[in-house]
Design a protein around this motif. Structure first.
Motif, PDB file in Angstrom:
ATOM      1  N   LYS A  33       0.936  -1.166  -0.060  1.00  0.00           N
ATOM      2  CA  LYS A  33      -0.068  -0.118   0.088  1.00  0.00           C
ATOM      3  C   LYS A  33       0.994   1.215  -0.033  1.00  0.00           C
ATOM      4  N   ALA A  36       2.179   1.654  -3.562  1.00  0.00           N
ATOM      5  CA  ALA A  36       1.317   1.644  -4.675  1.00  0.00           C
ATOM      6  C   ALA A  36       0.897   3.010  -5.114  1.00  0.00           C
ATOM      7  N   GLU A  37       1.010   3.117  -6.658  1.00  0.00           N
ATOM      8  CA  GLU A  37       0.653   4.297  -7.230  1.00  0.00           C
ATOM      9  C   GLU A  37      -0.807   4.492  -7.799  1.00  0.00           C
ATOM     10  N   ASN A  38      -1.110   3.196  -8.207  1.00  0.00           N
ATOM     11  CA  ASN A  38      -2.387   3.019  -8.577  1.00  0.00           C
ATOM     12  C   ASN A  38      -3.586   2.971  -7.558  1.00  0.00           C
ATOM     13  N   HIS A  39      -4.327   3.626  -7.694  1.00  0.00           N
ATOM     14  CA  HIS A  39      -5.587   3.586  -6.513  1.00  0.00           C
ATOM     15  C   HIS A  39      -6.208   2.368  -6.765  1.00  0.00           C
ATOM     16  N   GLN A  40      -6.891   2.132  -7.810  1.00  0.00           N
ATOM     17  CA  GLN A  40      -7.529   0.748  -8.091  1.00  0.00           C
ATOM     18  C   GLN A  40      -6.930  -0.434  -7.762  1.00  0.00           C
ATOM     19  N   THR A  42      -4.872  -0.836  -5.345  1.00  0.00           N
ATOM     20  CA  THR A  42      -4.616  -0.822  -3.918  1.00  0.00           C
ATOM     21  C   THR A  42      -5.757  -1.367  -3.445  1.00  0.00           C
ATOM     22  N   GLU A  43      -7.016  -0.759  -3.915  1.00  0.00           N
ATOM     23  CA  GLU A  43      -8.558  -1.174  -3.331  1.00  0.00           C
ATOM     24  C   GLU A  43      -8.794  -2.660  -3.887  1.00  0.00           C
ATOM     25  N   GLU A  44      -8.291  -3.185  -4.792  1.00  0.00           N
ATOM     26  CA  GLU A  44      -8.493  -4.452  -5.196  1.00  0.00           C
ATOM     27  C   GLU A  44      -7.774  -5.451  -4.160  1.00  0.00           C
ATOM     28  N   LYS A  46      -6.546  -4.535  -1.144  1.00  0.00           N
ATOM     29  CA  LYS A  46      -7.370  -4.246   0.084  1.00  0.00           C
ATOM     30  C   LYS A  46      -8.495  -5.291   0.289  1.00  0.00           C
TER      31      LYS A  46
END
Length: 93
Positions: A33, A36-40, A42-44, A46
């Motif tokens: 986390k 991570a640069e990519n928010h999507q 990171t959410e996946e 998570k």
């Protein structure tokens, strides 16, 4: 070592292993986390990690319940509890 002691030891060992894996998952997630640069992504991650953590916590809670049953049981219930413990561990391993 009695059957009861053997089953208790198996469950305690498994709980320790799962708790270690749980801490590793949490650490890996936090490290990823932070990078991570990519928010999507990171959410996946998570969501997947949260499910794995929840599953491990459930397994740990069930194992602790089985441990308490074993500790409180008499010889008459050992055969029944042995089957429960072995089935549980075989499904989770």
């Amino acid at each position: 070592m009695s059957l009861k002691d053997t089953l208790i030891q198996k469950l305690e060992t498994q709980v320790e292993s799962w708790e270690s894996r749980l801490e590793t998952l949490r650490a890996q997630f936090n490290e990823y986390k932070a990078k991570a640069e990519n928010h999507q992504a990171t959410e996946e991650l998570k969501e997947k990690t949260a499910k794995r953590i929840a599953d491990l916590k459930e397994d740990i809670d069930t194992a602790r319940t089985r441990l308490e049953e074993l500790r409180a049981s008499g010889e008459s219930r050992l055969s029944e509890l042995k089957s429960k413990v072995e089935d549980f561990l075989n499904r989770r391993s």
